[in-house]
Write a protein that holds these residues in place. Structure first.
Motif, mmCIF file in Angstrom:
data_model
loop_
_atom_site.group_PDB
_atom_site.id
_atom_site.type_symbol
_atom_site.label_atom_id
_atom_site.label_comp_id
_atom_site.label_asym_id
_atom_site.label_seq_id
_atom_site.Cartn_x
_atom_site.Cartn_y
_atom_site.Cartn_z
ATOM 1 N N THR A 151 0.822 -1.216 0.000
ATOM 2 C CA THR A 151 0.000 0.000 0.000
ATOM 3 C C THR A 151 0.857 1.268 0.000
ATOM 4 O O THR A 151 0.310 2.374 -0.015
ATOM 5 C CB THR A 151 -0.928 0.018 1.232
ATOM 6 O OG1 THR A 151 -0.143 -0.073 2.430
ATOM 7 C CG2 THR A 151 -1.923 -1.136 1.184
ATOM 8 N N THR A 152 2.171 1.120 0.029
ATOM 9 C CA THR A 152 3.066 2.272 -0.001
ATOM 10 C C THR A 152 3.441 2.635 -1.431
ATOM 11 O O THR A 152 3.345 3.802 -1.840
ATOM 12 C CB THR A 152 4.338 1.990 0.823
ATOM 13 O OG1 THR A 152 3.965 1.694 2.172
ATOM 14 C CG2 THR A 152 5.262 3.201 0.826
ATOM 15 N N LEU A 153 3.897 1.665 -2.198
ATOM 16 C CA LEU A 153 4.186 1.845 -3.625
ATOM 17 C C LEU A 153 3.452 0.739 -4.373
ATOM 18 O O LEU A 153 3.788 -0.439 -4.230
ATOM 19 C CB LEU A 153 5.697 1.781 -3.889
ATOM 20 C CG LEU A 153 6.502 3.004 -3.444
ATOM 21 C CD1 LEU A 153 8.001 2.716 -3.490
ATOM 22 C CD2 LEU A 153 6.169 4.216 -4.317
ATOM 23 N N ASP A 154 2.479 1.121 -5.128
ATOM 24 C CA ASP A 154 1.614 0.154 -5.802
ATOM 25 C C ASP A 154 2.410 -0.728 -6.756
ATOM 26 O O ASP A 154 3.176 -0.236 -7.593
ATOM 27 C CB ASP A 154 0.517 0.891 -6.572
ATOM 28 C CG ASP A 154 -0.437 -0.059 -7.253
ATOM 29 O OD1 ASP A 154 -1.275 -0.647 -6.566
ATOM 30 O OD2 ASP A 154 -0.299 -0.225 -8.487
ATOM 31 N N ALA A 155 2.228 -2.034 -6.630
ATOM 32 C CA ALA A 155 3.001 -2.973 -7.437
ATOM 33 C C ALA A 155 2.676 -2.858 -8.916
ATOM 34 O O ALA A 155 3.575 -2.904 -9.769
ATOM 35 C CB ALA A 155 2.752 -4.404 -6.955
ATOM 36 N N GLN A 156 1.416 -2.712 -9.261
ATOM 37 C CA GLN A 156 1.020 -2.645 -10.671
ATOM 38 C C GLN A 156 1.554 -1.390 -11.349
ATOM 39 O O GLN A 156 2.078 -1.438 -12.463
ATOM 40 C CB GLN A 156 -0.511 -2.692 -10.782
ATOM 41 C CG GLN A 156 -1.128 -4.024 -10.412
ATOM 42 C CD GLN A 156 -0.782 -5.121 -11.402
ATOM 43 O OE1 GLN A 156 -0.619 -4.885 -12.604
ATOM 44 N NE2 GLN A 156 -0.643 -6.349 -10.894
ATOM 45 N N ALA A 157 1.444 -0.256 -10.652
ATOM 46 C CA ALA A 157 1.842 1.017 -11.252
ATOM 47 C C ALA A 157 3.354 1.183 -11.318
ATOM 48 O O ALA A 157 3.843 2.027 -12.085
ATOM 49 C CB ALA A 157 1.240 2.172 -10.455
ATOM 50 N N ASN A 158 4.082 0.400 -10.560
ATOM 51 C CA ASN A 158 5.532 0.564 -10.506
ATOM 52 C C ASN A 158 6.268 -0.659 -11.039
ATOM 53 O O ASN A 158 6.798 -0.637 -12.154
ATOM 54 C CB ASN A 158 5.949 0.883 -9.067
ATOM 55 C CG ASN A 158 5.480 2.237 -8.612
ATOM 56 O OD1 ASN A 158 6.063 3.264 -8.967
ATOM 57 N ND2 ASN A 158 4.412 2.287 -7.801
ATOM 58 N N THR A 159 6.298 -1.742 -10.289
ATOM 59 C CA THR A 159 7.083 -2.910 -10.681
ATOM 60 C C THR A 159 6.525 -3.594 -11.926
ATOM 61 O O THR A 159 7.279 -3.912 -12.858
ATOM 62 C CB THR A 159 7.167 -3.901 -9.509
ATOM 63 O OG1 THR A 159 8.045 -3.356 -8.517
ATOM 64 C CG2 THR A 159 7.710 -5.248 -9.953
ATOM 65 N N VAL A 160 5.234 -3.854 -11.962
ATOM 66 C CA VAL A 160 4.653 -4.527 -13.129
ATOM 67 C C VAL A 160 4.821 -3.653 -14.370
ATOM 68 O O VAL A 160 5.162 -4.150 -15.457
ATOM 69 C CB VAL A 160 3.178 -4.875 -12.877
ATOM 70 C CG1 VAL A 160 2.552 -5.472 -14.143
ATOM 71 C CG2 VAL A 160 3.043 -5.858 -11.709
ATOM 72 N N TYR A 161 4.586 -2.368 -14.204
ATOM 73 C CA TYR A 161 4.750 -1.432 -15.319
ATOM 74 C C TYR A 161 6.183 -1.475 -15.851
ATOM 75 O O TYR A 161 6.411 -1.553 -17.070
ATOM 76 C CB TYR A 161 4.392 -0.024 -14.852
ATOM 77 C CG TYR A 161 4.324 1.006 -15.955
ATOM 78 C CD1 TYR A 161 3.109 1.329 -16.551
ATOM 79 C CD2 TYR A 161 5.476 1.651 -16.403
ATOM 80 C CE1 TYR A 161 3.049 2.288 -17.566
ATOM 81 C CE2 TYR A 161 5.422 2.594 -17.413
ATOM 82 C CZ TYR A 161 4.205 2.916 -17.991
ATOM 83 O OH TYR A 161 4.153 3.853 -19.007
ATOM 84 N N ALA A 162 7.164 -1.408 -14.931
ATOM 85 C CA ALA A 162 8.572 -1.431 -15.355
ATOM 86 C C ALA A 162 8.933 -2.760 -15.997
ATOM 87 O O ALA A 162 9.653 -2.804 -17.008
ATOM 88 C CB ALA A 162 9.473 -1.155 -14.154
ATOM 89 N N HIS A 163 8.435 -3.857 -15.442
ATOM 90 C CA HIS A 163 8.741 -5.190 -15.966
ATOM 91 C C HIS A 163 8.293 -5.328 -17.422
ATOM 92 O O HIS A 163 9.012 -5.930 -18.252
ATOM 93 C CB HIS A 163 8.047 -6.235 -15.094
ATOM 94 C CG HIS A 163 8.082 -7.622 -15.657
ATOM 95 N ND1 HIS A 163 9.253 -8.283 -15.954
ATOM 96 C CD2 HIS A 163 7.062 -8.478 -15.982
ATOM 97 C CE1 HIS A 163 8.962 -9.491 -16.433
ATOM 98 N NE2 HIS A 163 7.653 -9.619 -16.454
ATOM 99 N N LYS A 164 7.162 -4.771 -17.748
ATOM 100 C CA LYS A 164 6.640 -4.862 -19.112
ATOM 101 C C LYS A 164 7.498 -4.089 -20.101
ATOM 102 O O LYS A 164 7.439 -4.351 -21.310
ATOM 103 C CB LYS A 164 5.199 -4.357 -19.160
ATOM 104 C CG LYS A 164 4.208 -5.255 -18.439
ATOM 105 C CD LYS A 164 2.806 -4.660 -18.491
ATOM 106 C CE LYS A 164 1.786 -5.569 -17.800
ATOM 107 N NZ LYS A 164 0.421 -4.977 -17.806
ATOM 108 N N ARG A 165 8.280 -3.146 -19.624
ATOM 109 C CA ARG A 165 9.045 -2.279 -20.522
ATOM 110 C C ARG A 165 10.541 -2.550 -20.519
ATOM 111 O O ARG A 165 11.247 -2.085 -21.413
ATOM 112 C CB ARG A 165 8.751 -0.812 -20.167
ATOM 113 C CG ARG A 165 7.356 -0.411 -20.642
ATOM 114 C CD ARG A 165 6.778 0.772 -19.894
ATOM 115 N NE ARG A 165 5.436 1.056 -20.436
ATOM 116 C CZ ARG A 165 4.348 0.361 -20.106
ATOM 117 N NH1 ARG A 165 4.425 -0.645 -19.254
ATOM 118 N NH2 ARG A 165 3.173 0.663 -20.656
#
Length: 422
Positions: A359-373
């Motif tokens: 709940t501090t840094l959203d996984a989808q908006a940060n890690t998942v987003y970066a992983h896709k790119r």
């Protein structure tokens, strides 16, 4: 350290009544154990360990020449009582003051008494750090351990019982943390460095760079000037994990560098990147480092900063392991920001780790987003952060990397890092 007035010693009009009198032991026993009162003074050493939830004092060691006369079998967990007062060095406020539960008492080979203290997740009174929520920083507390001898120890030979008449506290000891030497760069950036015991290979040893989270930086706002070079090791096991025998075996010996931000990496990524690089270069010049095996790992603020370092210096790192990272709002409105173009251009082998319930840094908006790119990147996305049966806050996915838990294609994250070369 503050002088404690306890049952140990009562001073009235310059006269001293020893602990033996307070315990009800025969008066003759007060002077028996040694010649000179100083030899009945004891040194108390708080011993800490960085657990998955942060550093706690897990035991205290008591040493004194007087203990050489004591019958070992007379020591029990109720012989001594332990009380701690923890004070915030910045505010002067007492963070906590309470009795510690003694769960066991043993003798060391050197004739010291070791009092094991109750500790672990959810146990109050053991922590060495206080999180100052208004500033988002962890501060190393001033710890004052007061020991009371509740029961006398039986003495060997003539002289009767062994009673310690005063206690003096020594410095906090944490063998894992203390294995990291204190340093600062020419520019003044604090860092701690672990040096491997084994000889490195022909080209030198690997270097693991650990970038801490936001709570472990310095605090130089609000009238404070606090920059301790401590919190980046004591708040979690992120750096310490790579210094364990298990990790050192996997890397065949590795240096571990843990720099400390003067504030928080996310507040000035552009400014901190060259300072981190300076620390890496200073260590590489002073030690036998294999330039093809430099790895960057970071959590939260440090997860962002690990990506920032790769974006700024793509030729430097063999691997990057961003944990619960932040990459900034996609419109670039955050102070910290890793652009889509920077993510797409990354060629450094990258393994991202996060927990879906963060709940501090959203996984989808940060890690998942970066992983896709990031082409070819690996991602370990956990449902939550649970270790040894304890579920921690979802942001604490660094616990998994510190315990070498993430796996991919049959290799653990440490094995994957150790096998990589730039």
């Amino acid at each position: 350290m503050r002088t404690e007035m306890t049952r140990r010693t009562l001073i009235v009009s310059g006269a001293t009544i020893g602990a033996s009198a307070l315990l009800g032991a025969p008066a003759a026993s007060a002077d028996v154990s040694t010649s000179g009162r100083g030899r009945r003074e004891a040194l108390v050493t708080p011993i800490a360990e960085v657990l998955d939830g942060g550093e706690q004092v897990t035991s205290v060691a008591i040493s004194s020449p007087a203990l050489h006369r004591a019958e070992r079998s007379s020591l029990t967990s109720s012989t001594f009582a332990v009380h701690v007062t923890a004070t915030n060095p910045l505010t002067g406020e007492v963070a906590y003051a309470q009795d510690r539960v003694v769960t066991g008492a043993t003798w060391t080979r050197r004739g010291e008494i070791m009092l094991e203290l109750e500790h672990g997740w959810g146990v109050d009174g053991g922590g060495t750090l206080q999180y100052m929520g208004a500033y988002g920083r962890n501060v190393l507390l001033d710890l004052d351990y007061a020991i009371t001898q509740v029961e006398p120890l039986r003495g060997r030979g003539p002289g009767g019982a062994v009673v310690l008449d005063s206690f003096r506290q020594g410095r906090l000891s944490d063998p894992e943390v203390d294995a990291f030497a204190h340093h600062a760069t020419a520019s003044g950036l604090n860092y701690r460095l672990f040096s491997p015991k084994r000889r490195s290979g022909r080209r030198g040893a690997a270097l693991v760079v650990w970038l801490h989270g936001g709570g472990e930086g310095g605090l130089r706002t609000g009238g404070f000037d606090y920059y301790d070079n401590e919190a980046q090791l004591r708040a979690n096991r992120g750096a310490l994990g790579f210094a364990t025998p298990e990790a050192q075996d996997i890397f065949d010996g590795a240096y571990v560098l843990a720099p400390q931000a003067t504030s928080a990496w996310m507040l000035d990524g552009d400014g901190f990147a060259p300072l981190i690089l300076e620390a890496i270069e200073e260590v590489a010049r002073s030690h036998r480092i294999d330039p093809s095996r430099i790895h960057v790992v970071g959590c939260s603020n440090g997860g962002y900063m690990s990506l920032k370092m790769v974006a700024e210096h793509p030729e430097t790192f063999a691997t990057s392991v961003p944990i619960c990272c932040g990459i900034g709002a996609r419109d670039g409105s955050d102070v910290y920001f890793i652009s889509d173009d920077e993510l797409a251009a990354m060629t450094t082998p990258t393994w991202l780790v996060h927990s879906a319930d963060d709940t501090t840094l959203d996984a989808q908006a940060n890690t998942v987003y970066a992983h896709k790119r990031i082409e070819g990147s690996i991602m370990s996305l956990y449902d939550n952060v649970t270790w040894d049966g304890i579920t921690y806050p979802g942001h604490w996915s660094w616990i998994y990397v510190a315990r070498n838990d993430p796996h991919h294609d049959g290799a653990s994250v440490w094995e994957w890092m150790a096998a990589a070369k730039r």
